[in-house]
Design a protein around this motif. Structure first.
Motif, PDB file in Angstrom:
ATOM      1  N   UNK A  18      42.286  50.920  45.184  1.00 31.50           N
ATOM      2  CA  UNK A  18      43.024  49.764  44.641  1.00 31.50           C
ATOM      3  C   UNK A  18      44.327  49.510  45.397  1.00 31.50           C
ATOM      4  N   UNK A  19      44.951  48.392  45.102  1.00 31.21           N
ATOM      5  CA  UNK A  19      46.165  47.986  45.830  1.00 31.21           C
ATOM      6  C   UNK A  19      47.435  48.605  45.249  1.00 31.21           C
ATOM      7  N   UNK A  20      47.362  49.166  44.050  1.00 27.36           N
ATOM      8  CA  UNK A  20      48.516  49.829  43.414  1.00 27.36           C
ATOM      9  C   UNK A  20      49.737  48.917  43.359  1.00 27.36           C
ATOM     10  N   UNK A  21      49.543  47.697  42.896  1.00 23.04           N
ATOM     11  CA  UNK A  21      50.648  46.719  42.908  1.00 23.04           C
ATOM     12  C   UNK A  21      51.774  47.100  41.948  1.00 23.04           C
ATOM     13  N   UNK A 113      37.464  44.867  45.410  1.00 25.68           N
ATOM     14  CA  UNK A 113      36.896  43.792  44.587  1.00 25.68           C
ATOM     15  C   UNK A 113      36.664  44.229  43.142  1.00 25.68           C
ATOM     16  N   UNK A 114      37.296  45.330  42.747  1.00 25.61           N
ATOM     17  CA  UNK A 114      37.206  45.747  41.345  1.00 25.61           C
ATOM     18  C   UNK A 114      36.692  47.168  41.206  1.00 25.61           C
ATOM     19  N   UNK A 232      38.632  37.960  38.653  1.00 22.17           N
ATOM     20  CA  UNK A 232      37.661  37.710  39.728  1.00 22.17           C
ATOM     21  C   UNK A 232      37.059  39.003  40.260  1.00 22.17           C
ATOM     22  N   UNK A 233      37.295  40.141  39.560  1.00 20.68           N
ATOM     23  CA  UNK A 233      36.813  41.438  40.048  1.00 20.68           C
ATOM     24  C   UNK A 233      35.537  41.867  39.313  1.00 20.68           C
ATOM     25  N   UNK A 234      34.749  42.709  39.982  1.00 23.60           N
ATOM     26  CA  UNK A 234      33.557  43.272  39.336  1.00 23.60           C
ATOM     27  C   UNK A 234      34.025  44.452  38.497  1.00 23.60           C
ATOM     28  N   UNK A 235      33.987  44.279  37.186  1.00 23.87           N
ATOM     29  CA  UNK A 235      34.602  45.227  36.264  1.00 23.87           C
ATOM     30  C   UNK A 235      33.593  46.257  35.776  1.00 23.87           C
ATOM     31  N   UNK A 236      34.014  47.526  35.770  1.00 21.92           N
ATOM     32  CA  UNK A 236      33.168  48.586  35.227  1.00 21.92           C
ATOM     33  C   UNK A 236      32.893  48.331  33.746  1.00 21.92           C
TER      34      UNK A 236
END
Ligand code: UTP
Length: 299
Positions: A18-21, A113-114, A232-236
């Motif tokens: 992840x991007x760790x924003x 992408x998620x 917009x992410x593919x969520x678990x």
């Protein structure tokens, strides 16, 4: 619906791409998984948690700028020989321990992408066996048996096993929340529904999903059927909800021990302070300084 019940998970997947924003700018070039908590990176605590549940095969899902994570678990013969020559046996043991904990495998998620998308990359490594997922920015206190209990429960039920914490009413909108019915005792529940970040006052319970999962191999096929959801992410969560709707049993264990959430500055600072005060070597001096500091007398 309890196909493959009885098979215990023996592999772990740590998604860390992840991007760790929430921790920028620190995490622009340094992965949040490598931020030190006292003198160990977060990721080491997580691999130690897996190892103490008997899991020594760990797949790290990495991404851009994250390859240094893997170096931490490699043997370092030059460093070891220097420490040995100096007679620094304590640090030598600490360095060796990192490469003895587990076999570390990696694969790359080209674009973040998620979480569901990231887990999808684990398919060729874990096959159709159940496996553990540990998110890369939280870990449980060292004495916790949560992961072992989750693996045991999954082996009995054959489905999905989640970990919950109880959160106050005003925090439900920050988590995935489950609707549940009793299953075994107080702290093992059967999940009947999952809702992502419900509005305050509209939550089916106070049980929030945290970053430990035991998943059956059929999650991969569900991830492939999952369309992009929130952000917009593919969520678990969406892939798990598909399986739940189709009859896969989903259970959860309510965790009541200490959980360190290092994904953002406040939780990270709390983890550093709590773990530093517990250390035999640093704890007494640090605690004394902390008391004095909090009392308005920094020394
Ligand atoms: P988070 O929701 O914490 O996202 O992901 P993040 O990017 O790490 O951090 P913030 O929210 O922007 O600050 C939960 C876990 O899933 C991994 C993350 O690395 C983290 O361990 N993840 C998330 C991936 O591996 N790939 C993704 O595409 C998204």
């Amino acid at each position: 619906m309890s196909e493959r019940a009885g098979v215990r998970a023996v592999k772990a997947v740590i998604p860390a791409a992840g991007l760790a924003t929430r921790f920028l700018p620190a995490t622009k070039a340094v992965p949040k998984e490598l931020l030190p908590v006292v003198d160990r990176p977060v990721l080491q605590y997580i691999v130690e948690e897996a190892a103490s549940a008997g899991i020594h095969d760990v797949l790290l899902i990495t991404g851009r700028g994250k390859t240094s994570m893997v170096d931490h678990f490699d043997p370092h013969p030059y460093l070891e020989s220097r420490l040995e020559a100096k007679g620094d046996l304590v640090r030598l043991a600490a360095v060796r321990r990192t490469s003895d904990l587990a076999e570390i495998y990696t694969c790359r998620q080209g674009e973040p992408l998620g979480l569901g998308h990231a887990i999808g990359y684990a398919e060729s490594h874990v096959g159709d066996a159940p496996f553990v997922v540990l998110l890369g920015d939280e870990f449980m206190e060292e004495t916790s048996t949560l992961l072992t209990d989750m693996i045991d429960l999954q082996a009995r039920t054959g489905g999905i096993v989640l970990a919950f914490i109880e959160v106050p009413d005003h925090e439900v909108n920050r988590y995935g929340i489950a609707s549940v019915e009793p299953f075994e005792g107080h702290d093992v529940v059967r999940v009947t529904g999952l809702v992502e970040k419900p509005a305050i006052g509209q939550s089916p319970s106070n049980l929030a999903v945290v970053g430990r999962y035991v998943l059956p191999g059929r999650i991969f096929e569900a991830i492939k059927r999952t369309k992009p959801g929130s952000g917009g992410e593919i969520q678990l969560t969406d892939a798990m909800a598909l399986l739940l709707a189709e009859g896969t049993p989903v259970h959860g264990i309510v965790y009541r021990g200490v959980r360190y959430d290092t994904g953002m500055p406040l939780g990270y600072l709390q983890a550093v302070v709590q773990l530093a005060t517990k250390r035999d070597d640093l704890g007494p001096a640090f605690s004394e300084w902390l008391r004095s500091f909090v009392g308005g007398n920094p020394v």
